[in-house]
Design an enzyme around this catalytic site. Structure first.
Site, short mmCIF file in Angstrom:
data_model
loop_
_atom_site.label_atom_id
_atom_site.label_comp_id
_atom_site.label_asym_id
_atom_site.label_seq_id
_atom_site.Cartn_x
_atom_site.Cartn_y
_atom_site.Cartn_z
N SER A 76 4.87 2.12 8.02
CA SER A 76 4.47 1.01 7.16
C SER A 76 5.62 0.53 6.30
CB SER A 76 3.30 1.42 6.26
OG SER A 76 2.14 1.67 7.02
N ASP A 131 0.11 -7.58 1.50
CA ASP A 131 0.58 -6.20 1.63
C ASP A 131 2.10 -6.12 1.60
OD1 ASP A 131 0.22 -3.48 1.78
OD2 ASP A 131 0.12 -3.42 3.97
N HIS A 134 0.82 -1.22 0.00
CA HIS A 134 0.00 0.00 0.00
C HIS A 134 0.86 1.27 0.00
CE1 HIS A 134 0.50 -0.13 4.51
NE2 HIS A 134 0.51 1.18 4.34
#
Length: 466
Positions: A212, A138, A108
């Site tokens: 992230s 992901d 993402h």
């Protein structure tokens, strides 16, 4: 004989120093960890140029040309000033997997981005290209070119990870590069509602937007996870952080390197959790396994003989305790493999052999597909299925209305299609009434319904005193 007595203040100071030294010896040396392993952590700066579809009021509304309002709205939108959309930019984290420039981050972080710049610890910035990405886990794999070998991380053994262990996260929260936070592992094998193929590591290490894709280290300086998500009602850290286990990430990376995509096994069933009521209705001693609500047409499970109402209790030699475990097991098995499947059918265990196919790209499968049962004590009125559904080969009865009674207390709603009750197929309202008249009282029986293109078992109990 005169006894030697130390002054009270000296004893107190010695005790405090000894306690401090003991505490320091027990506390992890995060300083050394950060100094030694942070050079392999990178920032990921991305930018996306505006697309035509991002332009405000792009095009005219969908109004037929023969509409009396067409000319009015066309003139209105044509006279509106042009508003220029702005480029989008974001920041994430990652870590260097190999000295020749392979970098791991979250999918993402780089999704729909035109420019990706990897920032190294010495402030060098390198353009990166996406080798491949996998949205289900992901995980994304990037490649950068450098003049000299790059610092790398060590990969840990997920099998040695235990709840309660110290962990260290390094990343770029809110753009603050190479920020270090510490915590412990709170849980293993967490299954999140939107992710059916990742057994997440849960930690209480402070993770915020920008972390992230960054690494989660153990005290040996080994990466055991890729920080991916937080659970928050405010948008910031609230004590619940989730990381993709490193073995899952490495498996994805190897497949992306080899072919640019990830192939997962597909069983071809829709499943749900076995509740205590359903366990009793199926004659189980305790809730366990994954209850099959629907077998997909032309799928591996159908070819292997799996039926709706089967409870899958083992897959490829591994016990299935909760339904959420089955998609993880199936997804990590390569398509084409033949594996044993143990199911409970009519109270007896059977072993089937299934040859897995590849999981379709755009289909959400092998997950609990319906909401928890509605506990309102209502009744129901059923009718024939519409003619078009009969023509498509469907069978059962359509729930038109609900009234007070045991059926609705099991969670049946208007619009549901009842296809089976107490393991008997339902053909029409007359036969359904006969089956209901034969139901036992005082114990739950399974009812199979179709709802929103999915299948769901409910446990229905008729009270002994009606």
């Amino acid at each position: 004989m005169q006894r030697f007595r130390q002054p009270f203040w000296l004893v107190t100071v010695f005790t405090l120093l000894w306690s401090a030294a003991a505490s320091a010896a027990d506390y992890p040396d995060f300083v050394t960890l950060v100094e030694r392993y942070s050079p392999a952590v990178v920032s990921i700066n991305t930018k996306s140029e505006p697309k035509e579809k991002d332009r405000p009021w792009h095009g005219h509304p969908s109004i037929p040309e023969n509409s009396p309002f067409f000319d009015y709205f066309k003139k209105f939108f044509d006279q509106m000033p042009e508003l220029s959309p702005q480029p989008r930019s974001s920041v994430g984290s990652g870590f260097i997997l190999s000295a020749d420039g392979y970098v791991i981050t979250n999918a993402h972080v780089v999704e729909d981005m035109d420019s990706i710049i990897v920032g190294l610890s010495d402030r060098t910035e390198l353009p990166a290209e996406v080798v491949g990405k996998d949205t289900r886990s992901d995980i994304a794999l990037l490649k950068v070119k450098a003049d000299t070998p790059l610092p790398t991380v060590k990969i840990g053994n997920i099998g040695k990870v235990k709840v309660g262990q110290w962990v260290l996260a390094i990343g770029s929260p809110f753009g603050f590069e190479r920020s270090a936070t510490q915590g412990i592992i709170s849980a293993l094998g967490r299954n999140l509602p939107s992710d059916n193929y990742v057994p997440f590591i849960q930690t209480d290490a402070a993770i915020n937007p920008g972390n992230s894709g960054g690494p989660l280290f153990n005290l040996d300086g080994e990466v055991i996870g890729v920080n991916s998500q937080i659970y928050s009602r405010s948008g910031g850290y609230q004590g619940l952080s989730f990381a993709v286990p490193i073995d899952v990430a490495v498996d994805v990376v190897e497949q992306l390197k080899a072919g640019g995509k990830v192939a997962r096994g597909w069983l071809g069933v829709l499943i749900q959790e076995v509740t205590p009521e359903l366990a009793q209705s199926f004659g189980l001693d305790k809730p366990r396994g994954a209850l099959v609500g629907q077998v997909m047409d032309d799928g591996p499970a159908l070819a292997a003989g799996v039926q709706a109402g089967d409870i899958i209790v083992a897959f490829n030699g591994q016990p299935v305790r909760h339904s959420s475990e089955l998609p993880l097991m199936v997804g990590r098995t390569r398509p084409g493999n033949k594996v044993p499947l143990i199911v409970i059918r009519n109270g007896k265990e059977q072993t089937l052999t299934v040859q897995l196919q590849e999981l379709p790209e755009e289909t959400k499968l092998e997950q609990a597909i319906a909401e928890p049962p509605n506990r309102n004590r209502l009744g129901l009125i059923v009718t024939e299925l519409p003619a078009d559904q009969h023509q498509q080969g469907e069978s059962g009865v359509l729930v038109k209305d609900v009234k007070e009674g045991p059926a609705a207390s099991a969670g049946i709603r208007p619009g549901d299609i009842i296809t089976r009750i107490n393991n008997a197929e339902v053909a029409n309202p007359t036969q359904f009434a006969e089956l209901v008249g034969q139901l036992p009282t005082g114990r739950p029986v399974p009812v199979l319904i179709k709802r929103n293109n999915g299948a769901l078992f409910l446990a229905l109990t008729i009270a002994e005193k009606e």
